[in-house]
Design an enzyme around this catalytic site. Structure first.
Site, PDB file in Angstrom:
ATOM      1  N   LYS A  51     -10.501  26.237  -6.981  1.00 28.83           N
ATOM      2  CA  LYS A  51      -9.575  27.316  -6.592  1.00 28.83           C
ATOM      3  C   LYS A  51     -10.245  28.260  -5.600  1.00 28.83           C
ATOM      4  CE  LYS A  51      -7.371  27.011 -11.123  1.00 28.83           C
ATOM      5  NZ  LYS A  51      -7.317  27.613 -12.466  1.00 28.83           N
ATOM      6  N   GLN A  95      -9.779  32.293 -16.284  1.00 28.90           N
ATOM      7  CA  GLN A  95      -9.750  30.851 -16.532  1.00 28.90           C
ATOM      8  C   GLN A  95      -9.727  30.576 -18.040  1.00 28.90           C
ATOM      9  OE1 GLN A  95      -9.474  28.365 -14.135  1.00 28.90           O
ATOM     10  NE2 GLN A  95      -9.233  27.003 -15.889  1.00 28.90           N
ATOM     11  N   ASP A 118      -1.046  33.838 -12.283  1.00 30.80           N
ATOM     12  CA  ASP A 118      -0.915  32.638 -13.112  1.00 30.80           C
ATOM     13  C   ASP A 118       0.454  32.597 -13.800  1.00 30.80           C
ATOM     14  OD1 ASP A 118      -2.836  30.686 -13.159  1.00 30.80           O
ATOM     15  OD2 ASP A 118      -4.168  31.733 -14.540  1.00 30.80           O
TER      16      ASP A 118
END
Ligand code: NAD
Length: 280
Positions: A51, A95, A118
């Site tokens: 990412k 994460q 997200d």
């Protein structure tokens, strides 16, 4: 049978994001995305590296916070609060998974929903459920975009979503419902899975169990989307027995090269949306 080429579409999306980022930079705006990685889970490290690299490629400024496995919930929340208040940061990504002693829900709720690129925050999940999304989870968003690219109309279609996780299964079912599909969600306790999957015009699997979806579970001409990622003998594989299912499907995603690259492209897209939201 047509292969849904997520890698190619993701490249196209990244190019257009890069152009938009350049235009923003000419106005003195630099999009920023912060990553928080707790512990040293190898898969999580790979995802964050991928990412970060994608951000670099399109000109999004990224900040990496690496924290030890033993970090306390409070310390982690303090870092999130600092990033919430930082005007240079447009998106915050923690994460997952987090170590067991940290309450994942509390962490997700600590993120400012306007920086929740997200789409996991209850505010954003709630907006999606109401059919008025702000930020949506990147994986299902990428799948919708991929189907749109290949002119696959979901309206009125019977969809079976195998896997009811918060990252893919649930938001995917909401997006499809919002788009007019009839969705059935299946999970570990579902009985007679095959009976259900066989009726699907569009079959999506997000479980993480190689070989779960076999050819006898798929209707002739179905669209098959494979979200699963597992490692078998050093190779990345999905949930679908690609070799045999592809003979029956009208469209199918490969693993790798299908859903994965689209997920990352949608993260960049959401970050840009966050910048636009702030600047409007
Ligand atoms: P999760 O653990 O949140 O959800 C898994 C779901 O699968 C659960 O609802 C569970 O009930 C269901 N399940 C388990 N065994 C089953 C079975 N035998 N039959 C039917 N349902 C079963 O997982 P997740 O975060 O949604 O991830 C699922 C998979 O997708 C993993 O392999 C993950 O690596 C992958 N993934 C890929 C991407 C991508 O970008 N390609 C993104 C997210 C997740």
């Amino acid at each position: 049978m047509v292969i849904l080429d997520g890698k190619k579409l993701a490249q196209k999306i990244r190019l257009s994001i890069k152009e938009e980022v350049n235009q923003l930079k000419q106005r003195g705006i630099i999009p920023g995305l912060a990553f928080i990685l707790v512990g040293d889970n190898p898969a999580s490290q790979v995802y964050v590296n991928m990412k970060t690299k994608a951000c670099e490629e399109v000109g999004i400024y990224s900040i990496n916070h690496r924290m030890p496995r033993e970090v306390s919930e409070k310390e982690l929340i303090d870092v999130i609060k600092m990033l919430n208040d930082n005007p240079m940061v447009h998106g915050i990504l923690v994460q997952l998974p987090l170590p067991k002693h940290i309450n994942e829900e509390k962490i997700i709720e600590a993120i400012d929903y306007r920086k929740d690129v997200d789409g996991f925050h209850p505010y954003n999940m709630g907006r999606l459920a109401r059919g008025n999304p702000l930020f949506s989870s990147c994986t299902p968003l990428g799948i919708m975009r991929l189907m749109e690219e290949y002119s696959i109309d979901v309206k009125g279609k019977d969809v079976v979503m195998v896997g009811a996780g918060n990252i893919t299964g649930k938001p995917m079912a909401l997006m499809l419902t919002n788009a007019g599909a009839t969705v059935q969600i299946c999970h570990i306790y579902t009985q007679n899975l095959k009976e259900k999957t066989k009726r699907a015009d569009i079959l999506i699997s997000a479980v993480g169990k190689p070989g779960l979806i076999t050819e006898d579970m798929v209707k002739e001409g179905a669209v098959v989307i494979d979200v699963g990622i597992s490692r078998v003998e050093g190779k990345v594989v999905g949930d679908v027995d690609f070799e045999n299912v592809s003979k029956k499907a009208s469209y199918i995603t490969p693993v790798p090269g299908g859903v994965g690259p689209m997920t990352i492209a949608m993260l960049l897209y959401n970050t840009l949306q966050s910048v636009k939201l702030k600047e409007q």
